[in-house]
Design an enzyme around this catalytic site. Structure first.
Site, PDB file in Angstrom:
ATOM      1  N   ALA A  66      -5.415  13.675  -3.455  1.00  0.00           N
ATOM      2  CA  ALA A  66      -5.762  12.978  -2.216  1.00  0.00           C
ATOM      3  C   ALA A  66      -5.099  11.600  -2.177  1.00  0.00           C
ATOM      4  O   ALA A  66      -4.841  10.990  -3.206  1.00  0.00           O
ATOM      5  CB  ALA A  66      -7.277  12.811  -2.130  1.00  0.00           C
ATOM      6  N   ASN A 115      -3.829   0.579  -5.938  1.00  0.00           N
ATOM      7  CA  ASN A 115      -4.036   0.573  -4.491  1.00  0.00           C
ATOM      8  C   ASN A 115      -5.439   0.092  -4.167  1.00  0.00           C
ATOM      9  O   ASN A 115      -6.383   0.284  -4.935  1.00  0.00           O
ATOM     10  CB  ASN A 115      -3.767   1.961  -3.895  1.00  0.00           C
ATOM     11  N   ARG A 116      -5.530  -0.557  -3.016  1.00  0.00           N
ATOM     12  CA  ARG A 116      -6.835  -0.956  -2.478  1.00  0.00           C
ATOM     13  C   ARG A 116      -6.850  -0.673  -0.970  1.00  0.00           C
ATOM     14  O   ARG A 116      -7.150  -1.539  -0.161  1.00  0.00           O
ATOM     15  CB  ARG A 116      -7.166  -2.420  -2.802  1.00  0.00           C
ATOM     16  N   PHE A 119      -9.870   3.343   2.315  1.00  0.00           N
ATOM     17  CA  PHE A 119     -10.087   4.444   3.264  1.00  0.00           C
ATOM     18  C   PHE A 119      -9.526   4.140   4.664  1.00  0.00           C
ATOM     19  O   PHE A 119     -10.234   4.233   5.670  1.00  0.00           O
ATOM     20  CB  PHE A 119     -11.577   4.792   3.403  1.00  0.00           C
ATOM     21  N   SER A 177     -14.012   6.196  -4.968  1.00  0.00           N
ATOM     22  CA  SER A 177     -12.998   5.195  -4.669  1.00  0.00           C
ATOM     23  C   SER A 177     -13.543   3.824  -5.038  1.00  0.00           C
ATOM     24  O   SER A 177     -14.685   3.500  -4.710  1.00  0.00           O
ATOM     25  CB  SER A 177     -12.648   5.214  -3.183  1.00  0.00           C
ATOM     26  N   ASN A 179     -12.543   1.111  -3.784  1.00  0.00           N
ATOM     27  CA  ASN A 179     -12.180   0.154  -2.727  1.00  0.00           C
ATOM     28  C   ASN A 179     -13.119   0.129  -1.535  1.00  0.00           C
ATOM     29  O   ASN A 179     -12.831  -0.522  -0.539  1.00  0.00           O
ATOM     30  CB  ASN A 179     -10.752   0.462  -2.251  1.00  0.00           C
ATOM     31  N   THR A 180     -14.237   0.857  -1.619  1.00  0.00           N
ATOM     32  CA  THR A 180     -15.260   0.804  -0.572  1.00  0.00           C
ATOM     33  C   THR A 180     -16.541   0.291  -1.217  1.00  0.00           C
ATOM     34  O   THR A 180     -17.081   0.955  -2.112  1.00  0.00           O
ATOM     35  CB  THR A 180     -15.471   2.196   0.062  1.00  0.00           C
ATOM     36  N   LYS A 215     -15.705  14.346  -6.497  1.00  0.00           N
ATOM     37  CA  LYS A 215     -14.634  13.618  -7.203  1.00  0.00           C
ATOM     38  C   LYS A 215     -15.222  12.383  -7.863  1.00  0.00           C
ATOM     39  O   LYS A 215     -15.847  11.557  -7.193  1.00  0.00           O
ATOM     40  CB  LYS A 215     -13.515  13.232  -6.233  1.00  0.00           C
ATOM     41  N   ASN A 244     -10.694   9.900 -10.180  1.00  0.00           N
ATOM     42  CA  ASN A 244     -10.093   8.944  -9.244  1.00  0.00           C
ATOM     43  C   ASN A 244      -9.368   7.850 -10.050  1.00  0.00           C
ATOM     44  O   ASN A 244      -9.240   7.944 -11.266  1.00  0.00           O
ATOM     45  CB  ASN A 244     -11.193   8.360  -8.350  1.00  0.00           C
ATOM     46  N   GLY A 266      -1.538   6.652 -12.315  1.00  0.00           N
ATOM     47  CA  GLY A 266      -0.274   6.861 -13.015  1.00  0.00           C
ATOM     48  C   GLY A 266      -0.461   6.908 -14.519  1.00  0.00           C
ATOM     49  O   GLY A 266      -1.563   7.096 -15.025  1.00  0.00           O
TER      50      GLY A 266
HETATM   51  C1  LIG Z   1      -1.879   5.074  -3.004  1.00  0.00           C
HETATM   52  C2  LIG Z   1      -3.041   5.915  -3.445  1.00  0.00           C
HETATM   53  C3  LIG Z   1      -4.026   6.262  -2.521  1.00  0.00           C
HETATM   54  C4  LIG Z   1      -5.088   7.054  -2.911  1.00  0.00           C
HETATM   55  N1  LIG Z   1      -6.036   7.398  -1.987  1.00  0.00           N
HETATM   56  C5  LIG Z   1      -7.029   8.245  -2.344  1.00  0.00           C
HETATM   57  C6  LIG Z   1      -7.966   8.689  -1.380  1.00  0.00           C
HETATM   58  O1  LIG Z   1      -7.899   8.366  -0.211  1.00  0.00           O
HETATM   59  N2  LIG Z   1      -8.981   9.509  -1.805  1.00  0.00           N
HETATM   60  C7  LIG Z   1      -9.084   9.924  -3.114  1.00  0.00           C
HETATM   61  O2  LIG Z   1      -9.999  10.679  -3.446  1.00  0.00           O
HETATM   62  N3  LIG Z   1      -8.178   9.524  -4.037  1.00  0.00           N
HETATM   63  C8  LIG Z   1      -7.175   8.705  -3.690  1.00  0.00           C
HETATM   64  N4  LIG Z   1      -6.263   8.316  -4.625  1.00  0.00           N
HETATM   65  C9  LIG Z   1      -6.435   8.755  -6.025  1.00  0.00           C
HETATM   66  C10 LIG Z   1      -5.601  10.003  -6.343  1.00  0.00           C
HETATM   67  O3  LIG Z   1      -6.029  11.102  -5.588  1.00  0.00           O
HETATM   68  C11 LIG Z   1      -5.711  10.336  -7.858  1.00  0.00           C
HETATM   69  O4  LIG Z   1      -7.073  10.626  -8.146  1.00  0.00           O
HETATM   70  C12 LIG Z   1      -5.241   9.191  -8.741  1.00  0.00           C
HETATM   71  O5  LIG Z   1      -4.160   8.519  -8.161  1.00  0.00           O
HETATM   72  C13 LIG Z   1      -4.833   9.670 -10.119  1.00  0.00           C
HETATM   73  O6  LIG Z   1      -3.740  10.558 -10.047  1.00  0.00           O
HETATM   74  P1  LIG Z   1      -2.211  10.087 -10.323  1.00  0.00           P
HETATM   75  O7  LIG Z   1      -2.231   9.269 -11.575  1.00  0.00           O
HETATM   76  O8  LIG Z   1      -1.428  11.347 -10.432  1.00  0.00           O
HETATM   77  O9  LIG Z   1      -1.811   9.284  -9.124  1.00  0.00           O
HETATM   78  C14 LIG Z   1      -5.190   7.506  -4.264  1.00  0.00           C
HETATM   79  C15 LIG Z   1      -4.182   7.162  -5.170  1.00  0.00           C
HETATM   80  C16 LIG Z   1      -3.121   6.385  -4.785  1.00  0.00           C
HETATM   81  C17 LIG Z   1      -2.061   6.040  -5.797  1.00  0.00           C
END
Ligand SMILES: Cc1cc2nc3c(=O)[nH]c(=O)nc-3n(C[C@H](O)[C@H](O)[C@H](O)COP(=O)(O)O)c2cc1C
Length: 369
Positions: A66, A115-116, A119, A177, A179-180, A215, A244, A266
């Site tokens: 997501a 990221n922040r 939503f 998240s 950020n909320t 999640k 997350n 990452g």
């Molecule tokens: C730019 C960005 C925006 C994200 N927005 C959401 C989101 O809206 N909802 C959510 O459940 N996770 C969000 N995530 C978290 C990702 O779904 C994932 O759980 C997290 O980035 C770890 O995976 P990764 O290391 O492969 O990026 C976001 C991640 C990034 C980097």
């Protein structure tokens, strides 16, 4: 066709990260996906990667996490890149702008991002209208959130479930998240139990039986992990996504923006999110489907998540660094790793590290597959 991304990336990386993301989505809307993936997406998946879960057939276990396609603009173009499933969202009931910019920071030296966004969402009306126009060939999950100014989080999630159930192959309750404000408090035992009971009832009222997943954050105490596992099993949700982004800042981070506020994703998230995934597999005794996400950037990373207990794996941040050809490389590498270790199917490898590591002793139960 050679992978074009190494040539495109320097141009994208000159732009502000959010703008680069938007351009990538736009390129997919313009049907440039095949070109960007170096044709890797057009290959048929090896049958060893297939799996039936929640009554759906996944041709491979690698999904888009997501946050990349928050408004459901390009789920089919993402599937064409070779993903086995795509999760769109987080979607909030009403449209909201999210936090002020800048709100996305790429940590190049750490192969990470912070990221922040908070939503930012086009809202359910717009997203559902887009999803209704799909012909629904691939598996698309919808990740649900609450509006920032909502006084009743449960009602927001209920509304999301009620309205998105008809267009989603699975639904995700995102209460993790960072950020909320106040969102992660919904993970506390009593809150979670009350929330999930109401949401499962809401899902059941739709009579569409969309699988309902939770999640969770990687920043949980072991007591909170125990509580979540118990509540998940007792309420009967269909799976957990682990995890997350993290609010932790590992000491190893080198990039200039490493101290920005928000959720870190990452490579630096890989170890913590995989350890939590293994804990959740153990605590739920292999009875719940798990999606492993956090820092996956190679076939070995995806394989480690599967062996720790993940039925499915998701990624996002690595896509920014490596481009869409990464998906094909991970799938090809997974096929080799499964064959190397003598597994006849992906299902046999799920949770395998618990049976091979001394003292662990959890076996993959058929209920997980
Ligand atoms: C730019 C960005 C925006 C994200 N927005 C959401 C989101 O809206 N909802 C959510 O459940 N996770 C969000 N995530 C978290 C990702 O779904 C994932 O759980 C997290 O980035 C770890 O995976 P990764 O290391 O492969 O990026 C976001 C991640 C990034 C980097």
């Amino acid at each position: 066709m050679p992978d074009p991304y190494p040539f495109i990336r320097p141009l994208l990386f000159r732009l502000p990260p959010e703008c680069a993301n938007n351009i990538s989505v736009l390129a997919l809307q313009c049907r440039l996906g095949r070109f960007l993936a170096g044709n890797a997406g057009s290959k048929t998946d090896d049958p060893i990667l297939s799996q039936r879960l929640w009554g759906r057939d996944f041709s491979n276990p690698i999904g888009l996490a997501a946050g990349c396609d928050k408004d459901g603009r390009v789920p089919d173009a993402m599937l064409e890149l070779g993903f086995g499933f795509v999760e769109i969202g987080t979607v909030t009931p009403r449209p909201q702008p999210g936090n002020p910019k800048p709100r996305l920071f790429r940590l190049d030296e750490d192969r990470a991002a912070i990221n922040r966004f908070g939503f930012n969402s086009a809202g359910l009306d717009a997203v559902i209208a887009r999803l209704r126009r799909r012909d629904r060939r691939g598996i698309v999950g919808v990740n649900l959130g609450k509006n920032r100014d909502s006084a009743d989080a449960t009602s927001d999630y209920e509304e999301g479930i009620r309205r998105a159930a008809a267009v989603a192959d699975y639904l995700v309750v995102n209460i993790s998240s960072p950020n909320t404000p106040g969102l992660r408090e919904l993970q506390a035992r009593a809150n979670l139990q009350a929330l999930l009971r109401r949401l499962i009832a809401a899902r059941d009222r739709t009579s569409l039986a969309a699988p309902l997943l939770l999640k969770i954050a990687p920043d949980l105490t072991s007591q909170e992990c125990h509580d979540i596992a118990e509540v998940a099993l007792a309420t009967g949700i269909d799976g957990i996504i682990v995890s997350n982004t993290t609010v932790a800042r590992p000491a190893c981070l080198k990039s200039r923006d490493a101290r920005e506020t928000g959720g870190l994703s990452g490579r630096p998230l890989f170890a913590a999110s995989t350890a939590l995934l293994a804990d959740m597999y153990r605590l739920t005794q292999g009875k719940l489907a798990l999606i492993g996400v956090g820092g996956v950037a190679s076939a070995a990373d995806a394989y480690a998540k599967i062996q720790a207990g993940a039925n499915l794996v998701q990624l996002y941040t690595a896509l920014t660094f490596d481009g869409p050809a990464l998906i094909g490389r991970i799938k090809a590498g997974l096929v080799e790793l499964l064959a190397r270790d003598g597994f006849a199917s992906l299902g046999e490898a799920i949770g395998a590290s618990h049976t091979t590591r001394a003292g662990a002793g959890v076996t993959a139960s058929p209920a997980r597959r």
